[in-house]
Motif scaffolding. Structure first.
Motif, short mmCIF file in Angstrom:
data_model
loop_
_atom_site.label_atom_id
_atom_site.label_comp_id
_atom_site.label_asym_id
_atom_site.label_seq_id
_atom_site.Cartn_x
_atom_site.Cartn_y
_atom_site.Cartn_z
N GLN A 261 3.45 55.41 69.23
CA GLN A 261 4.65 54.83 69.84
C GLN A 261 5.10 53.57 69.12
OE1 GLN A 261 5.07 54.93 74.11
NE2 GLN A 261 3.22 56.16 74.32
N ILE A 262 4.15 52.80 68.61
CA ILE A 262 4.50 51.60 67.85
C ILE A 262 5.31 51.98 66.62
CG2 ILE A 262 3.57 49.72 66.44
CD1 ILE A 262 1.22 49.59 68.42
N VAL A 263 4.81 52.96 65.86
CA VAL A 263 5.51 53.40 64.65
C VAL A 263 6.86 54.02 65.01
CG1 VAL A 263 5.43 55.04 62.72
CG2 VAL A 263 3.39 53.72 63.33
N ASP A 264 6.88 54.85 66.03
CA ASP A 264 8.13 55.53 66.41
C ASP A 264 9.19 54.53 66.85
OD1 ASP A 264 9.68 57.80 66.75
OD2 ASP A 264 9.06 58.11 68.82
N THR A 265 8.81 53.56 67.67
CA THR A 265 9.77 52.58 68.16
C THR A 265 10.35 51.74 67.03
OG1 THR A 265 8.69 52.44 70.31
CG2 THR A 265 10.13 50.62 69.71
N LEU A 273 17.09 51.35 63.87
CA LEU A 273 17.76 52.00 62.73
C LEU A 273 19.08 51.30 62.41
CD1 LEU A 273 17.11 55.77 63.54
CD2 LEU A 273 16.13 54.46 61.64
N GLN A 274 19.78 50.86 63.45
CA GLN A 274 21.03 50.14 63.24
C GLN A 274 20.79 48.80 62.54
OE1 GLN A 274 22.90 49.81 67.09
NE2 GLN A 274 23.37 51.99 67.22
N LYS A 275 19.70 48.13 62.92
CA LYS A 275 19.41 46.81 62.36
C LYS A 275 18.83 46.88 60.95
CE LYS A 275 18.33 44.42 66.71
NZ LYS A 275 17.24 43.72 67.46
N PHE A 276 17.89 47.82 60.75
CA PHE A 276 17.08 47.78 59.53
C PHE A 276 17.24 48.99 58.61
CE2 PHE A 276 14.73 45.49 62.90
CZ PHE A 276 14.77 44.22 62.37
N GLY A 277 18.03 49.98 59.03
CA GLY A 277 18.21 51.16 58.20
C GLY A 277 17.07 52.16 58.38
N ASP A 278 17.15 53.23 57.58
CA ASP A 278 16.20 54.33 57.75
C ASP A 278 15.24 54.48 56.58
OD1 ASP A 278 17.93 55.21 55.82
OD2 ASP A 278 18.50 57.07 56.86
N ASP A 279 15.02 53.41 55.82
CA ASP A 279 14.13 53.48 54.66
C ASP A 279 12.72 53.94 55.02
OD1 ASP A 279 16.22 52.63 53.13
OD2 ASP A 279 15.48 50.59 52.82
N TYR A 280 12.29 53.62 56.23
CA TYR A 280 10.91 53.94 56.62
C TYR A 280 10.86 54.93 57.79
CZ TYR A 280 10.15 49.77 53.82
OH TYR A 280 10.16 48.87 52.80
N SER A 281 11.92 55.69 57.98
CA SER A 281 11.99 56.59 59.13
C SER A 281 10.99 57.74 59.04
CB SER A 281 13.40 57.14 59.30
OG SER A 281 13.81 57.85 58.14
N ASP A 282 10.45 58.00 57.86
CA ASP A 282 9.47 59.08 57.70
C ASP A 282 8.03 58.59 57.78
OD1 ASP A 282 11.48 60.98 57.34
OD2 ASP A 282 11.55 60.67 55.17
N THR A 284 4.40 57.47 59.10
CA THR A 284 3.53 57.99 60.16
C THR A 284 2.41 56.99 60.41
OG1 THR A 284 2.06 59.10 58.61
CG2 THR A 284 3.99 60.35 59.39
N VAL A 285 1.63 57.24 61.45
CA VAL A 285 0.48 56.38 61.73
C VAL A 285 -0.47 56.37 60.54
CG1 VAL A 285 -1.60 56.14 63.15
CG2 VAL A 285 0.60 56.63 64.22
N SER A 286 -0.68 57.52 59.94
CA SER A 286 -1.59 57.60 58.79
C SER A 286 -1.09 56.79 57.61
CB SER A 286 -1.77 59.07 58.39
OG SER A 286 -2.60 59.17 57.26
N SER A 287 0.20 56.90 57.32
CA SER A 287 0.74 56.19 56.15
C SER A 287 0.77 54.69 56.36
CB SER A 287 2.14 56.71 55.82
OG SER A 287 3.07 56.38 56.85
N ILE A 288 0.92 54.26 57.60
CA ILE A 288 1.01 52.83 57.89
C ILE A 288 -0.36 52.20 58.10
CG2 ILE A 288 1.80 51.11 59.59
CD1 ILE A 288 4.04 52.11 57.90
#
Length: 296
Positions: A261-265, A273-282, A284-288
């Motif tokens: 939920q932390i990553v999703d939010t 997405l409006q504030k920061f864009g979608d550069d990191y929208s993909d 996941t918990v594993s990648s982060i």
């Protein structure tokens, strides 16, 4: 005495009064000390992505208050308002539950008997639980003899970590942003040095101060990317990194650290997405979190 403890002593009045200022600004429908501890009467409303909300939810677990306080989560994505993950008391979003007030702030405590919000004092809820409802558990996150020091440490964390992360992260002027990031890095270094000789912030006992620091630190991989804050790379601070990894293994903290939920939010909620864009929208918990949560 560590440099951090010297800082707390030098500015003890400034850091110590934060709790009183935040309490003054909060809404109370009834003084907390008048509330009876009754089973199944209260509900904590919280957003798992929010660090201040996680602290309060963790306190409920640590103090053994789950038979007295149940919890309901807000959904991880928001457009104009935080919605409940499932309908609550006939309401679908947080604002409608605060119909008499405009500042629908979470986390907040709800009284099912009177069908009303008791308080949205997000800063003090965890210590209120530990002060007035401690009899529910043998664990004490806010011991009387340490309260002045805990209050100072908590005020320090609020001003130099909780607020500073967002001040640096939201700054658009590059020069000022660099200055604010430098301040944040200095605080991380101060904490790292302090934790080289201390298991927790105040010795060998987990306290409310740790519950304030950990939720912000566990989100540092998020802040590094979303806010472009390289100082939030915890691998730079080995004692701080050890601290986060060890606290994450504690059952109550692990249970309330809802990484999905932390990553999703942060990366997929419409308002972010409006504030920061979608550069990191993909992401996941594993990648982060793969490196951060890998203990040696």
């Amino acid at each position: 005495m560590s440099e951090l403890l010297k800082e707390l002593e030098t500015n003890k009045e400034e850091y110590g009064r934060v709790k009183h200022v935040k309490a003054h600004d909060a809404y109370y429908s009834i003084p907390f000390d008048n509330l009876p501890l009754e089973k199944n009467r209260y509900t904590l409303i919280w957003l798992p992505a929010c660090p201040r909300a996680q602290r309060v939810a963790t306190t409920v677990q640590l103090l053994g208050l789950t038979e007295w306080i149940d919890t309901i989560e807000l959904a991880p994505r928001r457009l104009d308002n935080w919605e409940f993950s499932q309908p609550f008391e006939g309401h679908h979003d947080l604002t409608s539950l605060f119909s008499e007030r405009k500042d629908a702030i979470q986390p907040c405590l709800y009284d099912k008997q009177h069908k009303s919000i008791i308080t949205n004092d997000q800063y003090n809820l965890s210590t209120l639980f530990a002060t007035y409802w401690l009899q529910a558990s043998g664990f004490d996150s806010y011991p009387v003899h340490k309260r002045p020091t805990i209050d100072r440490m908590s005020g320090f964390i609020f001003k130099t970590i909780n607020v500073q992360i967002y001040r640096a992260g939201h700054e658009e002027n590059r020069v000022i942003k660099k200055q604010e990031e430098t301040k944040l890095a200095q605080t991380f270094q101060l904490l790292n040095q302090h934790l080289s000789d201390s298991h927790f912030l105040l010795g060998e006992q987990l306290t409310d101060a740790d519950l304030r620091l950990f939720p912000s630190l566990i989100r540092c991989p998020i802040y590094e990317k979303q806010f472009n804050l390289l100082c939030c790379r915890l691998e730079k601070y080995p004692h701080l990194l050890r601290y986060v990894q060890e606290l994450y293994q504690l059952p109550s903290l692990k249970q309330t650290t809802k990484l999905e939920q932390i990553v999703d939010t942060h990366f997929r909620s419409p308002h972010n997405l409006q504030k920061f864009g979608d550069d990191y929208s993909d992401e996941t918990v594993s990648s982060i979190y793969r490196k951060l949560l890998t203990t040696k």
